[in-house]
Design a protein around this motif. Structure first.
Motif, PDB file in Angstrom:
ATOM      1  N   ARG A  85      26.041 -51.526  -3.308  1.00 33.47           N
ATOM      2  CA  ARG A  85      25.569 -50.370  -2.535  1.00 33.47           C
ATOM      3  C   ARG A  85      24.402 -50.836  -1.692  1.00 33.47           C
ATOM      4  O   ARG A  85      23.413 -51.348  -2.219  1.00 33.47           O
ATOM      5  N   CYS A  86      24.510 -50.679  -0.397  1.00 32.50           N
ATOM      6  CA  CYS A  86      23.461 -51.081   0.535  1.00 32.50           C
ATOM      7  C   CYS A  86      22.722 -49.839   1.022  1.00 32.50           C
ATOM      8  O   CYS A  86      23.345 -48.800   1.256  1.00 32.50           O
ATOM      9  N   GLY A  87      21.403 -49.968   1.185  1.00 30.80           N
ATOM     10  CA  GLY A  87      20.599 -48.845   1.653  1.00 30.80           C
ATOM     11  C   GLY A  87      20.033 -48.008   0.525  1.00 30.80           C
ATOM     12  O   GLY A  87      19.607 -46.873   0.750  1.00 30.80           O
ATOM     13  N   VAL A  88      20.009 -48.553  -0.680  1.00 33.80           N
ATOM     14  CA  VAL A  88      19.433 -47.831  -1.817  1.00 33.80           C
ATOM     15  C   VAL A  88      17.913 -47.818  -1.686  1.00 33.80           C
ATOM     16  O   VAL A  88      17.334 -48.604  -0.933  1.00 33.80           O
ATOM     17  N   GLY A  89      17.281 -46.943  -2.420  1.00 35.08           N
ATOM     18  CA  GLY A  89      15.826 -46.889  -2.427  1.00 35.08           C
ATOM     19  C   GLY A  89      15.234 -48.053  -3.212  1.00 35.08           C
ATOM     20  O   GLY A  89      15.918 -48.710  -4.000  1.00 35.08           O
ATOM     21  N   LYS A  90      13.960 -48.295  -3.000  1.00 35.57           N
ATOM     22  CA  LYS A  90      13.265 -49.371  -3.708  1.00 35.57           C
ATOM     23  C   LYS A  90      13.155 -49.016  -5.181  1.00 35.57           C
ATOM     24  O   LYS A  90      12.616 -47.969  -5.536  1.00 35.57           O
ATOM     25  N   PRO A  91      13.642 -49.892  -6.065  1.00 29.37           N
ATOM     26  CA  PRO A  91      13.531 -49.607  -7.497  1.00 29.37           C
ATOM     27  C   PRO A  91      12.075 -49.614  -7.945  1.00 29.37           C
ATOM     28  O   PRO A  91      11.297 -50.475  -7.551  1.00 29.37           O
ATOM     29  N   VAL A  92      11.721 -48.663  -8.775  1.00 34.65           N
ATOM     30  CA  VAL A  92      10.363 -48.577  -9.314  1.00 34.65           C
ATOM     31  C   VAL A  92      10.021 -49.853 -10.084  1.00 34.65           C
ATOM     32  O   VAL A  92       8.902 -50.354 -10.003  1.00 34.65           O
ATOM     33  N   LYS A  93      11.000 -50.413 -10.784  1.00 42.69           N
ATOM     34  CA  LYS A  93      10.758 -51.620 -11.584  1.00 42.69           C
ATOM     35  C   LYS A  93      10.385 -52.821 -10.724  1.00 42.69           C
ATOM     36  O   LYS A  93       9.865 -53.800 -11.228  1.00 42.69           O
ATOM     37  N   MET A  94      10.627 -52.744  -9.426  1.00 44.56           N
ATOM     38  CA  MET A  94      10.293 -53.859  -8.549  1.00 44.56           C
ATOM     39  C   MET A  94       8.774 -54.060  -8.472  1.00 44.56           C
ATOM     40  O   MET A  94       8.303 -55.133  -8.124  1.00 44.56           O
ATOM     41  N   LEU A  95       8.016 -53.042  -8.814  1.00 45.82           N
ATOM     42  CA  LEU A  95       6.557 -53.130  -8.790  1.00 45.82           C
ATOM     43  C   LEU A  95       5.987 -53.789 -10.047  1.00 45.82           C
ATOM     44  O   LEU A  95       4.813 -54.132 -10.088  1.00 45.82           O
ATOM     45  N   ASP A  96       6.817 -53.979 -11.066  1.00 46.00           N
ATOM     46  CA  ASP A  96       6.372 -54.545 -12.341  1.00 46.00           C
ATOM     47  C   ASP A  96       6.459 -56.074 -12.286  1.00 46.00           C
ATOM     48  O   ASP A  96       7.543 -56.638 -12.207  1.00 46.00           O
ATOM     49  N   PRO A  97       5.328 -56.778 -12.322  1.00 48.26           N
ATOM     50  CA  PRO A  97       5.349 -58.243 -12.240  1.00 48.26           C
ATOM     51  C   PRO A  97       6.014 -58.911 -13.437  1.00 48.26           C
ATOM     52  O   PRO A  97       6.332 -60.091 -13.391  1.00 48.26           O
TER      53      PRO A  97
END
Length: 164
Positions: A86-98
């Motif tokens: 799926r292209c164009g999804v929102g930024k995952p919240v977990k992406m902020l977790d180092p």
């Protein structure tokens, strides 16, 4: 998402893949996949997704491309719903977790999320459109399926930070 690379473990990957099959709404062996497109992304992101859709490989992890229904330039599937993009999804919240796992394949960074059902969700980072790939438990043995997908993404979705 951290820039370091952690080993991609088979059991965790399998968990995320199974969840993806449930999200897709079809069994992995089916000839088509019901894939819910992301809610309307901005026009520039939709244009990047349309370009990506044209470059996607016909096979991924030895699975043939399958019709994704409803038909959309934002979605694709291989092996029924075994691998769903799926292209164009929102930024995952977990992406902020180092502390989250991340890998890099052919110059494309991916967030790796292990799902409760044994499947894996991979989401691109540092690209002008976020792209999510859900892999079912059966096919979540390694990240090799990302090689062709990463090549298509690198060719069509520029490096940068997506607006959504």
């Amino acid at each position: 998402m951290s820039r370091h690379r952690r080993p991609f473990s088979l059991p965790a990957a399998l968990t995320a893949l199974a969840a993806s099959a449930a999200v897709a709404g079809c069994s992995p062996g089916g000839s088509e996949a019901r894939v819910e497109p992301p809610s309307a992304p901005p026009a520039d992101v939709a244009g990047l997704c349309a370009a990506l859709h044209k470059e996607l490989p016909e096979t991924v992890a030895s699975l043939d491309r399958a019709p994704a229904l409803p038909k959309s330039d934002l979605t694709a599937a291989w092996g029924g719903s075994a691998i769903v993009l799926r292209c164009g999804v929102g930024k995952p919240v977990k992406m902020l977790d180092p502390k989250q796992d991340g890998i890099e394949v052919n110059g494309v960074g991916w967030l790796v999320e292990r799902l409760d059902d044994g499947g894996v969700r991979f989401t691109t980072g540092l690209r002008m459109a976020y792209t999510e790939v859900l892999v079912d438990k059966e096919h979540a043995t390694d990240a090799g399926m990302l090689v062709g997908l990463s090549a298509a993404i690198a060719k069509t979705v520029p490096v940068g930070i997506a607006s959504s």
